[in-house]
Design an enzyme around this catalytic site. Structure first.
Site, PDB file in Angstrom:
ATOM      1  N   ILE A  21       0.849  -1.194   0.000  1.00 24.03           N
ATOM      2  CA  ILE A  21       0.000   0.000   0.000  1.00 24.03           C
ATOM      3  C   ILE A  21       0.886   1.246   0.000  1.00 24.03           C
ATOM      4  CG2 ILE A  21      -1.873   1.230   1.140  1.00 24.03           C
ATOM      5  CD1 ILE A  21      -2.775  -1.330   2.415  1.00 24.03           C
ATOM      6  N   PRO A  22       1.448   1.580  -1.157  1.00 25.59           N
ATOM      7  CA  PRO A  22       2.274   2.787  -1.206  1.00 25.59           C
ATOM      8  C   PRO A  22       1.425   4.039  -0.983  1.00 25.59           C
ATOM      9  CG  PRO A  22       2.009   1.843  -3.406  1.00 25.59           C
ATOM     10  CD  PRO A  22       1.388   0.890  -2.441  1.00 25.59           C
ATOM     11  N   HIS A  23       1.934   4.924  -0.140  1.00 26.47           N
ATOM     12  CA  HIS A  23       1.246   6.183   0.134  1.00 26.47           C
ATOM     13  C   HIS A  23       2.275   7.217   0.549  1.00 26.47           C
ATOM     14  CE1 HIS A  23       1.420   3.883   3.864  1.00 26.47           C
ATOM     15  NE2 HIS A  23       1.361   5.014   4.526  1.00 26.47           N
ATOM     16  N   GLY A  24       1.875   8.462   0.528  1.00 26.55           N
ATOM     17  CA  GLY A  24       2.798   9.557   0.784  1.00 26.55           C
ATOM     18  C   GLY A  24       3.105   9.756   2.250  1.00 26.55           C
TER      19      GLY A  24
END
Length: 146
Positions: free
Chosen positions: A62-65
């Site tokens: 879950i790539p996120h900033g």
């Protein structure tokens, strides 16, 4: 919470990335293209990955900033890319990259909804077996429910 955080247009059944960085870029580009985030949000996704892996288990990342990238988020949104072959995510196999952008800490609620689906191996198998992006979207549409 913002309604319809997952749009059908943000679901890709056959991702083209073959590396972790390409997958982050692919999931992030869907968020940018849908108008949910500014392009610099993708840079913050790489910053987050450099500090802590976004691999979650059960073939999911879950790539996120970063928290500092909040000003780059225009509205809460999800993207999902399924890959035909596992991607090496720091030594772990990933078949799904779910990009997340959440306004006002909505990402926590979004993360919990996604985690519930992916914690069930039967649900993950349904997502793997789905024949199209439409089928994947239908299986995940519950994340849009408040």
């Amino acid at each position: 919470m913002t309604q319809n955080i997952l749009a059908r247009s943000n679901v890709v059944a056959e991702g083209t990335a073959t590396t972790r960085d390409e997958a982050i870029r692919e999931a992030g580009a869907l968020l940018v293209d849908s108008g949910a985030v500014r392009p610099d949000y993708i840079d913050s996704m790489f910053e987050r990955e450099a500090s802590v892996s976004t691999y979650m288990g059960n073939l999911l990342a879950i790539p996120h900033g970063t928290n500092e990238a909040k000003e780059s988020i225009l509205r809460s949104s999800l993207s999902l890319v399924r890959y035909p072959q596992p991607i090496d995510w720091n030594g772990k196999p990933v078949r799904f990259a779910v990009g997340i952008a959440g306004l006002n800490n909505e990402h926590l609620e979004i993360l919990s909804k996604v985690a519930i689906v992916f914690s069930d191996t039967d649900e993950v198998q349904k997502l793997l077996d789905a024949g199209s992006a439409d089928e994947i979207f239908q299986l995940l549409e519950e994340v849009n429910e408040a």
